[in-house]
Design a protein around this motif. Structure first.
Motif, PDB file in Angstrom:
ATOM      1  N   LEU A  57       8.419  -2.013   8.821  1.00 55.66           N
ATOM      2  CA  LEU A  57       7.432  -2.958   8.292  1.00 55.66           C
ATOM      3  C   LEU A  57       7.092  -4.052   9.286  1.00 55.66           C
ATOM      4  CD1 LEU A  57       8.762  -3.466   4.649  1.00 55.66           C
ATOM      5  CD2 LEU A  57       7.048  -1.847   5.462  1.00 55.66           C
ATOM      6  N   ARG A  58       7.753  -4.076  10.429  1.00 51.55           N
ATOM      7  CA  ARG A  58       7.553  -5.161  11.389  1.00 51.55           C
ATOM      8  C   ARG A  58       6.887  -4.649  12.661  1.00 51.55           C
ATOM      9  NH1 ARG A  58      11.457  -6.700   8.081  1.00 51.55           N
ATOM     10  NH2 ARG A  58      11.869  -8.938   7.822  1.00 51.55           N
ATOM     11  N   PRO A  59       6.001  -5.456  13.258  1.00 53.47           N
ATOM     12  CA  PRO A  59       5.450  -5.087  14.566  1.00 53.47           C
ATOM     13  C   PRO A  59       6.571  -5.018  15.609  1.00 53.47           C
ATOM     14  CG  PRO A  59       4.217  -6.904  13.572  1.00 53.47           C
ATOM     15  CD  PRO A  59       5.456  -6.718  12.754  1.00 53.47           C
ATOM     16  N   ALA A  60       6.323  -4.304  16.680  1.00 54.43           N
ATOM     17  CA  ALA A  60       7.361  -4.089  17.686  1.00 54.43           C
ATOM     18  C   ALA A  60       7.889  -5.396  18.260  1.00 54.43           C
ATOM     19  CB  ALA A  60       6.807  -3.197  18.809  1.00 54.43           C
ATOM     20  N   GLU A  61       7.013  -6.404  18.395  1.00 52.61           N
ATOM     21  CA  GLU A  61       7.441  -7.646  19.031  1.00 52.61           C
ATOM     22  C   GLU A  61       8.379  -8.477  18.153  1.00 52.61           C
ATOM     23  OE1 GLU A  61       3.294  -8.302  17.231  1.00 52.61           O
ATOM     24  OE2 GLU A  61       4.352  -6.777  18.410  1.00 52.61           O
ATOM     25  N   GLY A  69       0.782  -1.233   0.000  1.00 51.44           N
ATOM     26  CA  GLY A  69       0.000   0.000   0.000  1.00 51.44           C
ATOM     27  C   GLY A  69       0.813   1.281   0.000  1.00 51.44           C
ATOM     28  N   TYR A  70       2.152   1.215   0.053  1.00 51.46           N
ATOM     29  CA  TYR A  70       2.997   2.410   0.029  1.00 51.46           C
ATOM     30  C   TYR A  70       3.393   2.734  -1.413  1.00 51.46           C
ATOM     31  CZ  TYR A  70       3.722   1.659   5.071  1.00 51.46           C
ATOM     32  OH  TYR A  70       3.553   1.485   6.421  1.00 51.46           O
ATOM     33  N   THR A  71       3.676   4.028  -1.674  1.00 52.89           N
ATOM     34  CA  THR A  71       4.276   4.408  -2.944  1.00 52.89           C
ATOM     35  C   THR A  71       5.781   4.183  -2.863  1.00 52.89           C
ATOM     36  OG1 THR A  71       4.652   6.696  -2.257  1.00 52.89           O
ATOM     37  CG2 THR A  71       2.495   6.163  -3.221  1.00 52.89           C
ATOM     38  N   ARG A  72       6.442   4.254  -4.040  1.00 52.21           N
ATOM     39  CA  ARG A  72       7.902   4.101  -4.034  1.00 52.21           C
ATOM     40  C   ARG A  72       8.554   5.192  -3.194  1.00 52.21           C
ATOM     41  NH1 ARG A  72       9.861   0.745  -8.316  1.00 52.21           N
ATOM     42  NH2 ARG A  72       8.177   0.075  -9.698  1.00 52.21           N
ATOM     43  N   GLU A  73       8.058   6.425  -3.313  1.00 48.17           N
ATOM     44  CA  GLU A  73       8.618   7.527  -2.539  1.00 48.17           C
ATOM     45  C   GLU A  73       8.469   7.283  -1.046  1.00 48.17           C
ATOM     46  OE1 GLU A  73      10.439  11.180  -1.731  1.00 48.17           O
ATOM     47  OE2 GLU A  73      10.321  10.027  -3.601  1.00 48.17           O
ATOM     48  N   GLU A  74       7.297   6.778  -0.632  1.00 52.14           N
ATOM     49  CA  GLU A  74       7.077   6.492   0.796  1.00 52.14           C
ATOM     50  C   GLU A  74       7.984   5.363   1.280  1.00 52.14           C
ATOM     51  OE1 GLU A  74       2.361   7.707   1.329  1.00 52.14           O
ATOM     52  OE2 GLU A  74       2.889   5.760   0.477  1.00 52.14           O
ATOM     53  N   PHE A  75       8.200   4.364   0.431  1.00 56.52           N
ATOM     54  CA  PHE A  75       9.085   3.266   0.823  1.00 56.52           C
ATOM     55  C   PHE A  75      10.499   3.758   1.114  1.00 56.52           C
ATOM     56  CE2 PHE A  75       6.333  -0.322  -0.789  1.00 56.52           C
ATOM     57  CZ  PHE A  75       6.417  -1.071   0.365  1.00 56.52           C
ATOM     58  N   THR A  76      10.994   4.737   0.315  1.00 55.81           N
ATOM     59  CA  THR A  76      12.373   5.196   0.505  1.00 55.81           C
ATOM     60  C   THR A  76      12.561   5.973   1.799  1.00 55.81           C
ATOM     61  OG1 THR A  76      11.920   7.207  -0.797  1.00 55.81           O
ATOM     62  CG2 THR A  76      12.774   5.272  -1.976  1.00 55.81           C
ATOM     63  N   HIS A  77      11.479   6.319   2.474  1.00 61.30           N
ATOM     64  CA  HIS A  77      11.571   6.969   3.782  1.00 61.30           C
ATOM     65  C   HIS A  77      11.374   5.977   4.928  1.00 61.30           C
ATOM     66  CE1 HIS A  77      10.783  10.429   1.122  1.00 61.30           C
ATOM     67  NE2 HIS A  77      11.465  11.127   2.023  1.00 61.30           N
ATOM     68  N   LEU A  78      11.290   4.691   4.608  1.00 59.90           N
ATOM     69  CA  LEU A  78      11.078   3.658   5.612  1.00 59.90           C
ATOM     70  C   LEU A  78      12.302   2.765   5.728  1.00 59.90           C
ATOM     71  CD1 LEU A  78       7.455   2.481   4.655  1.00 59.90           C
ATOM     72  CD2 LEU A  78       8.088   4.099   6.447  1.00 59.90           C
ATOM     73  N   THR A  79      12.383   2.040   6.838  1.00 67.17           N
ATOM     74  CA  THR A  79      13.363   0.978   6.997  1.00 67.17           C
ATOM     75  C   THR A  79      12.624  -0.352   7.122  1.00 67.17           C
ATOM     76  OG1 THR A  79      13.429   0.987   9.419  1.00 67.17           O
ATOM     77  CG2 THR A  79      14.831   2.589   8.276  1.00 67.17           C
ATOM     78  N   LEU A  80      13.361  -1.445   7.027  1.00 71.12           N
ATOM     79  CA  LEU A  80      12.730  -2.752   7.175  1.00 71.12           C
ATOM     80  C   LEU A  80      12.124  -2.927   8.557  1.00 71.12           C
ATOM     81  CD1 LEU A  80      15.273  -5.069   5.326  1.00 71.12           C
ATOM     82  CD2 LEU A  80      13.135  -4.120   4.466  1.00 71.12           C
ATOM     83  N   LEU A  81      12.661  -2.239   9.548  1.00 71.48           N
ATOM     84  CA  LEU A  81      12.089  -2.317  10.900  1.00 71.48           C
ATOM     85  C   LEU A  81      10.688  -1.714  10.935  1.00 71.48           C
ATOM     86  CD1 LEU A  81      15.164  -1.378  13.108  1.00 71.48           C
ATOM     87  CD2 LEU A  81      14.009  -3.584  13.045  1.00 71.48           C
TER      88      LEU A  81
END
Length: 712
Positions: free
Chosen positions: A249-253, A235-247
């Motif tokens: 995408l994961r729940p805190a646990e 559901g993210y755009t490419r631009e939004e993905f580049t502002h994220l890290t793999l962490l």
């Protein structure tokens, strides 16, 4: 001479390049400063953009041809100078998609005239408006044009001199150099084209992959690139993905586990060790969580270690695997209950035979009026113990698929109200009994004795969970369960009457709750519990087509909800059982067939004392031989389950020649086993073991007095 002139020419070229680069950097820096000043002055929307631009040109030394443009967030031009008022109010999409305003350097862009420009950008903090300051690159280069011209002229003169001296010598070399340069150029073009094809091929593979692909920095986990499948699934755009890290995408646990796997990959050697496969939980942009299987390999990209990952959504598969595992567990539990039930049912049958003899002889002894008082007390104690044992075998039979049932349309509220006086005495004064019976609870089709046993067993279980006192609550309600109803999981859709029993006792942990319905499982002292109470509840409810749900936690008490199928029939009136009367005897001839000697003996003695003539046999074939010699037989009293020939088969054989023969069956087995032998309490007279002499005589008299012979 050429060797002497070449370094001179090269040095001149480098100096020219440095001067031009410095001039462009200076022009870009000046444009960036002006953009920042203009953005700072746009402190509110009321300030006129044109005035701000005019002030900027008066106070700043920008090269000729420079322009300043101010746009709002939608790309609408608010001001343009020094000329171009006709652009104000127009939307310019090519300028709306400006680069990041946080850049601290100018960039080179191509203008609408095709010429190169140097552009700097800034954002007004108060309004969010965007500022672009553009300088023609030729204007930036003009500042050093005189110096460049001088260097070029000097270099040209030196080069002309060198070429003139080498003209004679170099004619033959020039042709060779031209050919060599042509070959080098062709080779470079071919290799560049090959590299471009490889790059396009891998770009196509990356984008065309139907599974989400992620390229991320190994050290920081920052996402560098994704394909279209990742955007569609997460559901993210490419631009939004580049502002994220793999962490992100994961729940805190799951983040600590991810970091641990990353550390292991850092220390690994070789391809197998530098790759990993695992199932993770990923969060989509809308907040939903999916289970994904991720394959990751560590490689290099532009000289830096990166992580290339591909993910596969396995949410549905994992849900199906869990459902399958749960079904297999339920099947194993059912098979275990089946085996234990058959084992327990066989034991109960043997005990019923023994208890029939014990109860019968006790009653015969107690019927002797001349029995000494001390001996009478002894026989009474023996009889009481046998009655308690009979109650225990009854619970075992109920657990092992139920004793012979007599279902009727039943009002559960009536059952609970009828038990309340007994419950009050049973739970003790230290426990308060509360009830909340809904008038709309409805009617169920069940055996009243078994429903009473369910209520009593749950109440006893609650009492034992509150040794220091508490509250025992019993309630009823009418529930309509929809398909896949989240409030009533594992309960089939339909209308149900729900009986709930709650306590404020010690509660149970999750591990204990997985075993509470298993036969002989108990957390109580062996002197206080048999482990059959809840197992019996479960067996009775399951036999009636219902369900049982449990909620409990340590220190928070327990709640049991019993779901019974509701029927649209009026409840039958609960009759008060008549007072026991002395069974009447008779003078008829009875053929008694029983393979258990103790039961055969006490039944024979009991019937003879009531005046009947009794002929006995230990099995079916013996009974047939005896019957041939005694045509006067009025009643066949036979056990259902016997070795060699069942009671039903024996009755059918004898009834062929004796149409008026009446039959009374006896059994100590469960209803399932009796039905398997072809006997149902709905169409024949059936006497359940253990029975007392009075009960036996009463049933015998009732069958003999019936107008029609009992069905066989």
């Amino acid at each position: 001479m050429c060797a002497v002139a070449a370094p001179f020419v090269l040095g001149t070229a480098l100096r020219v390049r440095e001067r031009v680069t410095a001039a462009r950097v200076e022009a870009g820096r000046r444009a960036l400063d002006v953009a920042g000043l203009v953005a700072a002055r746009l402190d509110d929307r009321a300030r006129d953009a044109g005035t701000v631009i005019a002030d900027a040109f008066r106070g700043a030394r920008l090269p000729d041809g420079a322009t300043i443009t101010i746009l709002d967030a939608q790309g609408v031009v608010l001001g343009h100078g020094p000329r171009g008022e006709e652009l104000v109010g127009r939307r310019m999409p090519n300028l709306a998609a400006l680069p990041d305003a946080g850049r601290r350097e100018a960039i080179e862009v191509v203008g609408s005239d095709g010429a190169p420009w140097l552009a700097a950008f800034a954002t007004a903090p108060a309004t969010g408006w965007r500022v672009r300051v553009a300088v023609p690159r030729r204007a930036a280069d003009a500042a050093v044009r005189g110096e460049v011209a001088r260097d070029v002229l000097l270099t040209a003169a030196a080069l002309a001199l060198a070429l003139g001296l080498a003209a004679v010598v170099g004619r033959r070399v020039v042709g060779s150099l031209d050919s060599t340069f042509d070959e080098m150029a062709a080779t470079i073009d071919a290799r560049t084209a090959a590299l471009r094809r490889i790059e396009q091929r891998y770009q196509l593979l990356f984008e065309a992959c139907p599974l989400p692909l992620f390229l991320s920095e190994f050290a920081t986990h920052r996402i560098l690139a994704v394909n279209d499948a990742a955007c569609a699934e997460y559901g993210y755009t490419r631009e939004e993905f580049t502002h994220l890290t793999l962490l992100d995408l994961r729940p805190a646990e799951e983040r600590l586990r991810f970091l641990a796997v990353s550390r292991a990959l850092t220390e690994a050697q070789g391809f197998r060790e530098r790759s990993s496969t695992g199932v993770w939980r990923h969060r989509h942009k809308d907040g939903s969580i999916a289970e994904v299987e991720v394959f990751t390999v560590i490689t290099e990209f532009e000289g830096q270690p990166v992580r290339l990952s591909v993910s596969l959504d396995v949410t549905a598969r994992r849900r199906a695997e869990r459902a399958l595992q749960e079904s297999q567990d339920q099947l194993r539990r059912a098979q275990k209950m089946e085996a234990l039930g058959r084992f327990a049912g066989g034991i109960a049958h043997d005990f019923n035979n023994l208890l029939t003899g014990i109860l019968g002889y006790c009653d015969l002894a107690l019927s002797d009026e001349g029995l000494p008082s001390e001996t009478r007390e002894d026989f009474s104690a023996i009889r009481d113990a046998a009655q308690r044992a009979a109650g225990l075998t009854g619970r075992i039979l109920a657990f092992s698929r139920g004793r012979v049932m007599q279902p009727v349309a039943l009002d559960v509220n009536d059952v609970v109200e009828g038990l309340q006086p007994m419950l009050g005495r049973m739970i003790g004064e230290h426990i308060r009994l509360e009830s909340d019976l809904s008038p709309s609870a409805g009617t169920v089709l069940a055996d009243s004795g078994q429903v009473e046993q369910v209520v009593l067993n749950l109440a006893l279980n609650a009492r034992d969970a509150m040794p220091d006192g508490g509250v025992l609550s019993i309630s009823t309600s009418d529930v309509h369960v929809e398909h896949d109803d989240a409030h009533h999981p594992d309960v089939p859709p339909g209308r149900w009457t729900v009986l709930e029993v709650r306590d404020t006792g010690v509660g149970m942990d999750a591990e204990t709750q997985t075993h509470i319905f298993e036969p002989f499982f108990t957390t109580k002292d062996r002197a206080r519990g048999t482990g059959l109470g809840l197992a019996t509840v479960y067996a009775i409810v399951q036999q009636g087509g219902g369900a049982v749900r449990v909620w409990s936690a340590p220190g928070a008490g327990s709640r049991f909800a019993v779901y019974l199928p509701r029927v649209d029939e009026p409840a039958e009136e609960r009759r008060t059982p008549p007072a026991p009367q002395l069974a009447v005897g008779g003078d008829e001839t009875i053929l008694l067939v029983e393979d258990e000697e103790a039961v055969r003996a006490i039944a024979r003695e009991t019937l003879i004392r009531r005046g009947y003539r009794v002929i006995t046999a230990a099995d079916g074939p013996s009974a047939i031989e005896v019957a041939r010699r005694h045509p006067e037989i009025d009643l066949l009293l036979t056990d259902v389950v016997m070795p060699g020939m069942s009671g039903r088969e024996l009755a059918e054989l004898l009834a062929r020649d004796r149409h008026a023969l009446k039959v009374l069956f006896m059994t100590g087995y469960t209803e399932d086993e009796v039905l398997h032998r072809g006997v149902s309490s709905d169409d024949v007279a059936l006497l359940a073991k253990p029975f007392t002499p009075d009960t036996l005589c009463a049933e015998v008299r009732a069958v003999l007095d019936a107008e029609q012979p009992s069905a066989v």
